[in-house]
Enzyme design. Structure first.
Site, PDB file in Angstrom:
ATOM      1  N   GLU A 102     -28.621  14.644  48.789  1.00  0.00           N
ATOM      2  CA  GLU A 102     -28.216  15.889  49.443  1.00  0.00           C
ATOM      3  C   GLU A 102     -28.942  16.138  50.763  1.00  0.00           C
ATOM      4  O   GLU A 102     -29.077  17.298  51.181  1.00  0.00           O
ATOM      5  CB  GLU A 102     -28.424  17.067  48.488  1.00  0.00           C
ATOM      6  CG  GLU A 102     -27.522  17.008  47.249  1.00  0.00           C
ATOM      7  CD  GLU A 102     -27.447  18.349  46.542  1.00  0.00           C
ATOM      8  OE1 GLU A 102     -26.426  19.049  46.656  1.00  0.00           O
ATOM      9  OE2 GLU A 102     -28.426  18.699  45.831  1.00  0.00           O
ATOM     10  N   HIS A 121     -34.172  23.433  49.473  1.00  0.00           N
ATOM     11  CA  HIS A 121     -33.071  23.356  48.512  1.00  0.00           C
ATOM     12  C   HIS A 121     -33.690  23.339  47.120  1.00  0.00           C
ATOM     13  O   HIS A 121     -34.494  22.474  46.799  1.00  0.00           O
ATOM     14  CB  HIS A 121     -32.216  22.100  48.715  1.00  0.00           C
ATOM     15  CG  HIS A 121     -31.249  21.900  47.580  1.00  0.00           C
ATOM     16  ND1 HIS A 121     -30.197  22.763  47.353  1.00  0.00           N
ATOM     17  CD2 HIS A 121     -31.208  20.993  46.563  1.00  0.00           C
ATOM     18  CE1 HIS A 121     -29.533  22.379  46.263  1.00  0.00           C
ATOM     19  NE2 HIS A 121     -30.136  21.303  45.770  1.00  0.00           N
ATOM     20  N   HIS A 123     -33.364  24.611  42.614  1.00  0.00           N
ATOM     21  CA  HIS A 123     -32.595  25.110  41.467  1.00  0.00           C
ATOM     22  C   HIS A 123     -33.454  26.203  40.849  1.00  0.00           C
ATOM     23  O   HIS A 123     -33.832  26.138  39.684  1.00  0.00           O
ATOM     24  CB  HIS A 123     -32.355  24.006  40.431  1.00  0.00           C
ATOM     25  CG  HIS A 123     -31.725  22.772  41.000  1.00  0.00           C
ATOM     26  ND1 HIS A 123     -31.986  21.506  40.517  1.00  0.00           N
ATOM     27  CD2 HIS A 123     -30.848  22.609  42.014  1.00  0.00           C
ATOM     28  CE1 HIS A 123     -31.290  20.624  41.215  1.00  0.00           C
ATOM     29  NE2 HIS A 123     -30.596  21.259  42.130  1.00  0.00           N
TER      30      HIS A 123
END
Lengths: 247, 247, 247, 247
Positions: A102, A121, A123
């Site tokens: 990514e 980035h 989670h």
């Protein structure tokens, strides 16, 4: 992708080519890379990242270059793992080291948004429930005043239907880039952490009843305050990861 | 605000002035300052404070002076960071070191409330949901009997409309001071921690059904017990932070 | 209560009296006391106890004596803090060291229940919500099969109206003793911990819907299994606190 | 069951018998056993296992043999605790060391499922609430794409009525084996951990409202991605337990 053991053959063929292709790390770069390593490890220590996720920072002097670790768990990143990337999303001299699928999140945002200096980035565990339901994240206390302007949503299904959910090419990265706001490295770490904190508090407060969020004017004033004081926890978080490393 | 490097010029100009302006730390002060450093670090270790928040203690012999750290994360505070303040909210001899924006919480409470000996300002995570909804915090077990008399609410909007939510001047501090109760240093640390514990328990218990809180008489009797035993966990918490420091 | 420095005067007056009054610690006692210290520290490390709460064990050879720490945080207890008590709730030779207000929980249970070998008193965080609402704790998995026979409730208001909630005299201890079940030291630690675990799981499961608890026959069979295997986690927990101490 | 001190008598009687009965650990076995020890300790460090639960791995070259620790807390397992088992569920040369009651989970799955390379049995805390209510676990983010095909349920009551809930014989193990999917060692650790993460996120998200799960096509694509990247967090988790051991 060249394998790691080809490094010797590059060195022995042409030093001229080597000089133009290798990353020359200036003192300014060294500070940025140091902070980037710290950012990776802080976000892991603060449970915003786990074994996955990544952080990048734009090059201080070459605007179409950015720094990002090779593909590995952020909690283990060292200065030697940081690669220089260009806006195609490829490393300038990767020497066969694996890259994040990514990385296009980073390359496309840097391409389209000259004001952005750093990207995380993650989670983030308390945030994900808000990403999969229709409850919007809103600023519950002044520490997350930056949420006052709303949290943009990128829905990959609208662009590409059923996928493995990864932003694995420039097209998807470009679509994502249209959503986001501008930021420096300690700021992005602060926001990544207080986004997680706000999500947790908001979720817990919803159990008690209707929440009295900040007004948009309060959020705006608080956000200016947030930015002025990001170095205070940054010093603490850096200290904490240094202790962890020497323990 | 004078810069840190002006310390040398002060020293070289006038030792007489220096003597009258500098803080003379007596043995009693040393104990209080030691406890204040411990309080900062305990509250961070116990997750009542994060990178933000602050703790102060009134001077033992000069009632219109109090001790408060320079502006920094409480988890990193050492004795050398503790400054002496007067009731205007300014350090007696700050030497250019940064101060907390919200020092007026402390100065105004000490000004209006001679019975108060110590103050904690925190963003206690389990407490915040109660601060932004209409559920009142009430004593769920005897450890938080002190909640029996209710938790006063200071609503900044009533005083100043939309703000960045910070008590950043004496006027706001004065308005806040009208709300609060009296307290010593180990007591304020105990209460800060058990307020957090009570909030967590109350929130969890609410999921199960209607809660059987302490009656006001039980709360009063339990509160007297709380005060008698604050040194028991204080010894444990001090031990824990000492271990952390040497690890 | 005699003060600690009177120890020398006792020694110098009468060695005969001293011999009859002092605790003679046999090798069997040493093992029990070691386990009792471990139990205190394990329950603190496992967050069943915090700065408060206490654990006791009946004397191995003298049934009307039991071992209990002087009044202090359980996480700091060492062998030197363990005192021998009789069934009046007073230490045999306390030498002025402070005792827990609620030692009568222990003395009265040992008095009325010859089958009981060890007792834990805690403010177990996930359990408290069940104590202040009307939801009964029931065995959600086989690890807490021992809950199959129900959890007895002692309501102090029925005995003494409004109090500070503490079992601070033999009368209240006697009333409490009528409620409880029989147990050894590793068993009581296992149950204290898995009671907490069950409470947490049950609270979380209630959010999902109607729970399929163990039947009473399953609970009975599982409880026999629990008792057979208490030493497995006991070894782990002891190892964990030993690591903590040497870190 | 022979006692541990009988090892010497076996050695002195017949070396021929010894050679055929003892486990000969090849270099390949050593790597597998090392990974198995790491898996035990990682799953404990990541709170998927507590003092209970177990992990096994099929032998690399002898398909009807597998490796499993003697009965003990997984967090304490070392290479010396790993025993070789056959598909009857008995150790090849156990030398009297205790075995897990539920070893038949492992032996029966390896017997019926040649594609399975590793097995974890846990009481994963966020998963249990889903096991005792009727809410199905579904993939809430791409990290748990492997949940897209559903989570099979084994209900022991259907096979054996009221029991102590343990799979303590081959018959129960065989019934369980009919339910499960195929897996390697780092994969099974990854899935055990992300099953726990998904359960926690799903439970928290349910509080916010209706959840937008992955579609089955997204889950399938994401699951392929999961498998490709299991080594990234595996390196981190191994590093973490190594630090813990040396601290």
């Amino acid at each position: 992708m060249k394998r790691a053991n080809s490094k010797k053959s590059i060195k022995s063929t042409s030093k001229a080519i080597q000089r133009s292709r290798l990353v020359k790390r200036t003192p300014v770069d060294k500070k940025t890379i140091e902070d980037l390593v710290a950012a990776n490890r802080i976000l892991y220590a603060q449970s915003v990242l786990d074994g996955y996720g990544h952080v990048s920072a734009r090059h201080d002097t070459i605007p179409d270059r950015f720094w990002l670790s090779q593909s590995m768990a952020p909690g283990l990143v060292t200065a030697g793992d940081i690669l220089e990337f260009d806006l195609s999303g490829e490393p300038v001299d990767g020497q066969g080291r694996p890259t994040y699928s990514e990385r296009f999140i980073h390359s496309e945002i840097y391409r389209r948004r000259p004001d952005v200096k750093a990207i995380v980035h993650s989670h983030s565990p308390a945030v994900i429930p808000f990403g999969v339901t229709s409850v919007p994240l809103k600023p519950i206390f002044h520490m997350s005043g930056f949420l006052g302007t709303g949290v943009p949503i990128f829905e990959i299904r609208e662009i590409a239907g059923d996928t493995d959910m990864l932003v694995r090419n420039p097209g998807l990265g470009a679509a994502l880039a249209l959503c986001l706001g501008n930021i420096s490295l300690p700021q992005v770490v602060y926001r990544a952490i207080y986004l997680e904190v706000n999500a947790r508090l908001q979720s817990n407060a919803m159990r008690l009843g209707s929440i009295n969020f900040l007004t948009s004017e309060e959020a705006k004033l608080a956000a200016a305050g947030n930015d002025m004081h990001v170095l205070r926890p940054w010093m603490l978080w850096k200290h904490e990861i240094a202790k962890k490393s020497s323990a």
